[in-house]
Design a protein around this motif. Structure first.
Motif, PDB file in Angstrom:
ATOM      1  N   PRO A 649       3.540  -8.082  -3.596  1.00 34.74           N
ATOM      2  CA  PRO A 649       2.819  -8.096  -4.883  1.00 34.74           C
ATOM      3  C   PRO A 649       1.417  -8.678  -4.780  1.00 34.74           C
ATOM      4  O   PRO A 649       0.512  -8.251  -5.508  1.00 34.74           O
ATOM      5  N   VAL A 650       1.210  -9.654  -3.878  1.00 39.62           N
ATOM      6  CA  VAL A 650      -0.132 -10.201  -3.708  1.00 39.62           C
ATOM      7  C   VAL A 650      -1.087  -9.116  -3.214  1.00 39.62           C
ATOM      8  O   VAL A 650      -2.196  -8.946  -3.734  1.00 39.62           O
ATOM      9  N   ALA A 651      -0.662  -8.358  -2.183  1.00 34.14           N
ATOM     10  CA  ALA A 651      -1.512  -7.289  -1.643  1.00 34.14           C
ATOM     11  C   ALA A 651      -1.773  -6.215  -2.687  1.00 34.14           C
ATOM     12  O   ALA A 651      -2.904  -5.729  -2.842  1.00 34.14           O
ATOM     13  N   ASP A 652      -0.731  -5.840  -3.444  1.00 35.52           N
ATOM     14  CA  ASP A 652      -0.914  -4.813  -4.474  1.00 35.52           C
ATOM     15  C   ASP A 652      -1.877  -5.284  -5.557  1.00 35.52           C
ATOM     16  O   ASP A 652      -2.701  -4.507  -6.059  1.00 35.52           O
ATOM     17  N   GLY A 653      -1.787  -6.567  -5.926  1.00 34.80           N
ATOM     18  CA  GLY A 653      -2.698  -7.084  -6.939  1.00 34.80           C
ATOM     19  C   GLY A 653      -4.138  -7.103  -6.474  1.00 34.80           C
ATOM     20  O   GLY A 653      -5.055  -6.816  -7.246  1.00 34.80           O
ATOM     21  N   LEU A 654      -4.366  -7.436  -5.199  1.00 36.10           N
ATOM     22  CA  LEU A 654      -5.725  -7.440  -4.672  1.00 36.10           C
ATOM     23  C   LEU A 654      -6.312  -6.040  -4.646  1.00 36.10           C
ATOM     24  O   LEU A 654      -7.484  -5.831  -4.961  1.00 36.10           O
ATOM     25  N   LEU A 655      -5.493  -5.048  -4.270  1.00 38.91           N
ATOM     26  CA  LEU A 655      -5.999  -3.680  -4.205  1.00 38.91           C
ATOM     27  C   LEU A 655      -6.126  -3.051  -5.580  1.00 38.91           C
ATOM     28  O   LEU A 655      -6.837  -2.064  -5.746  1.00 38.91           O
ATOM     29  N   GLY A 656      -5.416  -3.604  -6.576  1.00 35.58           N
ATOM     30  CA  GLY A 656      -5.481  -3.027  -7.912  1.00 35.58           C
ATOM     31  C   GLY A 656      -6.857  -3.091  -8.524  1.00 35.58           C
ATOM     32  O   GLY A 656      -7.181  -2.308  -9.414  1.00 35.58           O
ATOM     33  N   GLU A 657      -7.712  -4.014  -8.045  1.00 35.74           N
ATOM     34  CA  GLU A 657      -9.058  -4.146  -8.576  1.00 35.74           C
ATOM     35  C   GLU A 657     -10.104  -3.598  -7.613  1.00 35.74           C
ATOM     36  O   GLU A 657     -11.289  -3.872  -7.757  1.00 35.74           O
ATOM     37  N   ALA A 658      -9.676  -2.820  -6.602  1.00 38.54           N
ATOM     38  CA  ALA A 658     -10.632  -2.249  -5.647  1.00 38.54           C
ATOM     39  C   ALA A 658     -11.499  -1.210  -6.335  1.00 38.54           C
ATOM     40  O   ALA A 658     -11.059  -0.488  -7.238  1.00 38.54           O
ATOM     41  N   HIS A 659     -12.762  -1.104  -5.884  1.00 36.39           N
ATOM     42  CA  HIS A 659     -13.717  -0.170  -6.498  1.00 36.39           C
ATOM     43  C   HIS A 659     -13.421   1.270  -6.106  1.00 36.39           C
ATOM     44  O   HIS A 659     -13.820   2.193  -6.804  1.00 36.39           O
ATOM     45  N   ARG A 660     -12.775   1.507  -4.962  1.00 34.31           N
ATOM     46  CA  ARG A 660     -12.383   2.828  -4.477  1.00 34.31           C
ATOM     47  C   ARG A 660     -13.559   3.730  -4.177  1.00 34.31           C
ATOM     48  O   ARG A 660     -13.412   4.937  -4.082  1.00 34.31           O
ATOM     49  N   GLY A 661     -14.765   3.181  -4.047  1.00 38.23           N
ATOM     50  CA  GLY A 661     -15.873   3.993  -3.581  1.00 38.23           C
ATOM     51  C   GLY A 661     -15.857   4.133  -2.074  1.00 38.23           C
ATOM     52  O   GLY A 661     -16.583   4.945  -1.508  1.00 38.23           O
ATOM     53  N   ASP A 662     -15.036   3.318  -1.401  1.00 35.94           N
ATOM     54  CA  ASP A 662     -14.928   3.341   0.052  1.00 35.94           C
ATOM     55  C   ASP A 662     -13.466   3.094   0.400  1.00 35.94           C
ATOM     56  O   ASP A 662     -12.675   2.626  -0.429  1.00 35.94           O
ATOM     57  N   ASP A 663     -13.089   3.416   1.641  1.00 39.06           N
ATOM     58  CA  ASP A 663     -11.741   3.113   2.099  1.00 39.06           C
ATOM     59  C   ASP A 663     -11.521   1.604   2.076  1.00 39.06           C
ATOM     60  O   ASP A 663     -12.456   0.822   2.218  1.00 39.06           O
ATOM     61  N   VAL A 664     -10.270   1.204   1.908  1.00 34.89           N
ATOM     62  CA  VAL A 664      -9.919  -0.213   1.867  1.00 34.89           C
ATOM     63  C   VAL A 664      -8.709  -0.436   2.765  1.00 34.89           C
ATOM     64  O   VAL A 664      -7.693   0.261   2.637  1.00 34.89           O
ATOM     65  N   ALA A 665      -8.816  -1.384   3.684  1.00 34.34           N
ATOM     66  CA  ALA A 665      -7.687  -1.849   4.484  1.00 34.34           C
ATOM     67  C   ALA A 665      -7.534  -3.346   4.241  1.00 34.34           C
ATOM     68  O   ALA A 665      -8.523  -4.082   4.177  1.00 34.34           O
ATOM     69  N   LEU A 666      -6.294  -3.796   4.086  1.00 32.85           N
ATOM     70  CA  LEU A 666      -6.005  -5.198   3.799  1.00 32.85           C
ATOM     71  C   LEU A 666      -4.831  -5.637   4.655  1.00 32.85           C
ATOM     72  O   LEU A 666      -3.815  -4.934   4.732  1.00 32.85           O
ATOM     73  N   LEU A 667      -4.949  -6.791   5.299  1.00 33.54           N
ATOM     74  CA  LEU A 667      -3.901  -7.341   6.159  1.00 33.54           C
ATOM     75  C   LEU A 667      -3.700  -8.803   5.773  1.00 33.54           C
ATOM     76  O   LEU A 667      -4.644  -9.597   5.803  1.00 33.54           O
ATOM     77  N   LEU A 668      -2.470  -9.146   5.386  1.00 33.33           N
ATOM     78  CA  LEU A 668      -2.120 -10.509   5.001  1.00 33.33           C
ATOM     79  C   LEU A 668      -1.034 -11.039   5.934  1.00 33.33           C
ATOM     80  O   LEU A 668      -0.077 -10.312   6.241  1.00 33.33           O
ATOM     81  N   LEU A 669      -1.161 -12.302   6.356  1.00 29.30           N
ATOM     82  CA  LEU A 669      -0.131 -12.960   7.162  1.00 29.30           C
ATOM     83  C   LEU A 669       0.089 -14.361   6.609  1.00 29.30           C
ATOM     84  O   LEU A 669      -0.866 -15.134   6.442  1.00 29.30           O
ATOM     85  N   ARG A 670       1.357 -14.681   6.297  1.00 30.58           N
ATOM     86  CA  ARG A 670       1.726 -16.032   5.862  1.00 30.58           C
ATOM     87  C   ARG A 670       2.400 -16.739   7.027  1.00 30.58           C
ATOM     88  O   ARG A 670       3.448 -16.313   7.509  1.00 30.58           O
ATOM     89  N   TYR A 671       1.778 -17.833   7.481  1.00 31.81           N
ATOM     90  CA  TYR A 671       2.321 -18.612   8.596  1.00 31.81           C
ATOM     91  C   TYR A 671       3.319 -19.627   8.042  1.00 31.81           C
ATOM     92  O   TYR A 671       2.964 -20.511   7.258  1.00 31.81           O
ATOM     93  N   ASP A 672       4.598 -19.487   8.439  1.00 32.69           N
ATOM     94  CA  ASP A 672       5.655 -20.381   7.973  1.00 32.69           C
ATOM     95  C   ASP A 672       6.047 -21.424   9.005  1.00 32.69           C
ATOM     96  O   ASP A 672       6.699 -22.414   8.667  1.00 32.69           O
TER      97      ASP A 672
END
Length: 802
Positions: A649-672
């Motif tokens: 959901p964090v990744a989806d929320g960040l991409l939900g506000e993307a401008h979409r004028g360009d490609d977007v790649a997002l990579l998240l890692l949580r270190y436990d």
């Protein structure tokens, strides 16, 4: 030719309005078979010829620019200087210096000076016809150059008066001049208006404000016409619909300086249209149609209502079959029974041989019209019992498809209507061919990118990773954004994100090559700066015009630390367990592929359990409205407000506000953090006569300290064989590593030789060697070899009963 002269004479009789220039350019699409027509006029400083208006296919398809220097050698500048037309075919265009920036497609180009009545400028036209512009086409272009050459009405100075329905907006100051009719439409008196555009914007419906702002704050947009409809609030009653038509006027260096145009009440606009106007509207709609389905829907929208047709079908011609793209109306019962039997899918098809009349029309390549009562095969007769028109859609000397138009009641085909159908068929055929090429390239590039990106991310010890990729909504081509998560030995993980310049098949292909190269260098065991440096030299050696940016983070899951390397890419953003965030101040090197000898410094990162690492491409943090610093700060704020317990959901929320004028790649890692930390010890094997005995003694002492008392003989025998092979068959240093995780012991011997040991297939009783690897295989639960920093590592895992 006579129809062209009549149409242009009617245009010249109208006042010199912005619409007149655009309508004149559209005549080149109809009468001169042009795919693109544009008017270039000198900028305010007189140094650049800037595009003032255009019609037809987007200029980028042919590599045309918004502006050309007057001192250059472009066809536009040549025609402007000499006062004579410039005609260039595909071969002559290929010989020019700018041909390397021209797309790989054949077309002809014409540049004609436009100087009638003191006007200044140049008409530029492009044809995809096999023979280029013939004699009739050239005469039409000369007439059109005269039509667009009349001096455009100059905007009045600040404080001057405009026509009642006109406006003029200065892009640099935001000062607005409007006629009295516009103020009346907005419900504002002349004494109440303060000259600010914001005053009028405040009267618009809030939902329509973003689209209106995109026009009045259009510094980043290209020169040309703008048109949109919006609503204004009324004191009593529903909102009123208004239509804005305007043109961005060029200033210095091609930057828009003024927006001039008109605002009208849509309820009072004229509804009747001439055939020429319908062709103009169709040409404008087809110029922005990107896919085959878009082209089909534009043709249906342009023809069915004006012709009062009962049904229209548009189909592509593929070999001997018709692949239908649009049926209007879409209900099956509105079409003949044969069609319902043959066309069962969303993209139905039918053999042309089932309709011989249609096949003959396609062979002849001319529009065919059959009035009511004509004897036709049932598959066609039921389409138009009151009259049927079949329009073959030609392009580049062949048929790309067909358009069928049918009437239920007897229909009288007039000469103007026949001309409308013929002109529409030519425009639709060219647009359909372009759309098919775009669709094919888009599908190919999309499939290529889907295959090159990871299908799923690996499970990581002590961490969770998620990734998202969104293609741009603008345009058909897919870009070169990529990401990767690479498990490495000793519980290390490499996070990679990158972006190849451009949006094309070449960018997607290069993306796959760079992802593969970085993964290969990382698995070899190189440190992060060496991995990125190797990838940079590889890209430089490929001699491509493209470059790539990249961010590489090596995370040590055991120690809770990481090293970051940047190559022209946005830095990582860290979200700490307390919710605070910060943008890593990582010193970066240049983009990959720019300099062969470049430094890529490493920046250390400290991680605590619960820390979130975010890597993204510039499509998420940069747009025409905000720079990258503002975007990175906004990303950090949104990460601080997120809940990292669920990364999806964090990744989806960040991409939900993307401008979409360009490609977007997002990579998240949580270190436990790892629940169980491995036990590790390392021994440097010296090349002395008793080196193997020293290695065995080190192994026995280490296992005793770890409390391992079983399988000692097997472990010591494997150590002896691996160390002996390394000393006998390689040169340079040798290292022995011991790792214990739960009840599994890993023995690894590293040397400087890249040659992989070969296990013998058979050994005779008299042989004096070659049994070492067979013993290792027999005593190990698993064994193998991996490359490591220019050499290799031979490893063995032994299951212990503890």
């Amino acid at each position: 030719m006579l129809r062209a002269e009549d149409a242009l004479s009617a245009l010249l009789a109208d006042p010199a309005t912005p619409e007149r220039t655009h309508r004149a350019l559209e005549q080149a699409l109809v009468f001169a078979r042009a795919a693109f027509a544009g008017l270039y006029t000198p900028s305010d400083d007189g140094e650049v010829l800037c595009m003032a208006d255009s019609a037809g296919v987007p200029r980028t398809v042919y590599g045309l620019r918004d502006g050309y220097p007057l001192t250059g050698s472009s066809p536009v500048a040549d025609a402007h200087h000499t006062g004579r037309p410039v005609w260039l075919g595909p071969g002559e265009l290929a010989d020019r210096a700018e041909s390397r920036r021209t797309p790989a497609r054949d077309f002809s180009l014409a540049a004609l000076p436009a100087r009638r009545d003191g006007g200044r400028g140049c008409l530029l036209a492009v044809s995809e016809s096999r023979d280029g512009f013939d004699t009739e086409d050239r005469k039409c272009l000369e007439l059109i150059a005269d039509a667009v050459a009349g001096p455009a009405p100059a905007p009045p100075p600040d404080g001057g008066e405009l026509a009642p329905g006109a406006f003029s907006l200065a892009m640099d100051t935001g000062r607005l001049q409007v006629g009295d009719d516009i103020l009346e439409l907005f419900g504002i008196g002349r004494d109440e208006f303060d000259g600010k555009v914001e005053t009028l914007l405040g009267r618009t419906v809030p939902e329509d404000l973003p689209s209106l702002m995109s026009v009045v704050e259009a510094d980043h947009m290209t020169i040309g016409d703008r048109e949109l409809e919006f609503r204004v609030l009324q004191p009593g009653g529903p909102p009123k619909w208004l239509r804005l038509r305007g043109r961005l006027m060029p200033g210095g260096e091609g930057v828009p300086s003024r927006l001039s145009g008109t605002v009208d009440d849509t309820s009072t606009l004229r509804t009747e249209m001439t055939d020429v106007a319908r062709v103009q509207r169709l040409a404008a709609a087809l110029s922005t149609a990107g896919t085959v389905r878009d082209v089909s829907q534009a043709v249906v929208a342009a023809l069915r209502r004006p012709l009062r047709a009962d049904r229209i079908a548009l189909a592509e011609l593929e070999h001997d079959r018709l692949v239908v793209t649009v049926l209007d109306p879409p209900e099956p019962e509105a079409w003949p029974e044969l069609w319902r039997l043959e066309w069962r899918t969303e993209w139905p098809d039918a053999p042309v041989r089932a309709m011989p009349t249609l096949a003959a029309a396609l062979r002849e390549g001319r529009a065919q019209i059959w009035p009511a009562g004509t004897a036709l095969e049932p598959a066609l007769a039921d389409v138009g019992p009151g009259g049927l028109a079949v329009l073959p859609l030609p392009a580049a000397g062949r048929m790309t498809g067909a358009c069928l138009i049918g009437w239920d009641r007897p229909h009288d085909f007039g000469p103007d209507e026949r001309a409308l159908l013929t002109a529409s068929a030519g425009l639709a055929g060219q647009a359909l061919m372009r759309a098919r090429a775009f669709d094919a390239e888009h599908e190919l590039v999309g499939m290529l990118q889907r295959q090159l990106l990871p299908r799923r991310l690996p499970e990581l010890p002590g961490a969770v990773a998620v990734a998202r990729y969104l293609p741009a909504t603008a345009g058909l081509e897919v870009g070169g954004d990529w990401y990767d998560v690479i498990p490495l030995p000793d519980n290390h993980v490499a996070l990679v994100i990158g972006d190849v310049q451009g949006h094309s098949a070449a960018a997607a292909t290069l993306m796959g090559q760079m992802r593969t190269a970085l993964r290969a260098y990382a698995v070899e065991g190189h440190p992060p700066d060496v991995v990125v440096s190797h990838a940079n030299r590889l890209l430089v050696g490929m001699e491509t015009d493209l470059f790539a940016t990249c961010a590489y983070v090596d995370v040590d899951m055991e120690e809770g630390s990481a090293w970051c390397v940047r190559a022209g890419h946005p830095p990582p953003v860290l979200r700490h367990p307390d919710g605070s965030t910060h943008i890593v101040e990582a010193e970066g090197g240049p983009p990959l592929g720019v300099l062969a000898q470049a430094d890529f410094p490493m920046t250390p990162l400290g991680l605590r359990p619960g820390t979130l690492i975010a890597l993204t491409t510039d499509g998420l943090v940069e747009s025409a409205e905000s720079d990258i610093d503002e975007g990175m700060a906004d990303l950090a704020r949104r990460l601080a407000a997120s809940d990292p317990a669920q990364l999806g959901p964090v990744a989806d929320g960040l991409l939900g506000e993307a401008h979409r004028g360009d490609d977007v790649a997002l990579l998240l890692l949580r270190y436990d953090g790892m629940d169980v930390h491995p036990l590790r010890e390392t021994w440097t094997v010296w090349r002395v006569p008793e080196a193997v005995r020293h290695a065995r003694r080190f192994t026995r002492r280490t296992l005793r300290a770890w409390g391992v008392t079983t399988h000692l003989d097997a472990v010591l025998l494997v150590v002896s064989e691996l160390v002996t092979n390394a000393l006998v068959h390689t040169d340079g240093p040798v290292r022995l590593d011991l790792t214990l995780v739960d009840s599994r012991l890993r023995l690894a011997v590293a040397d400087t030789s890249p040659r992989t040991p070969v296990k013998p297939t058979s050994i005779g009783w008299e042989a004096t060697g070659g049994r070492g690897l067979l013993l290792v295989e027999a005593l190990s639960a698993a064994w193998g070899t991996v490359p490591a920093s220019g050499g290799k590592q031979v490893w063995s895992e032994i299951a212990l009963d503890r």
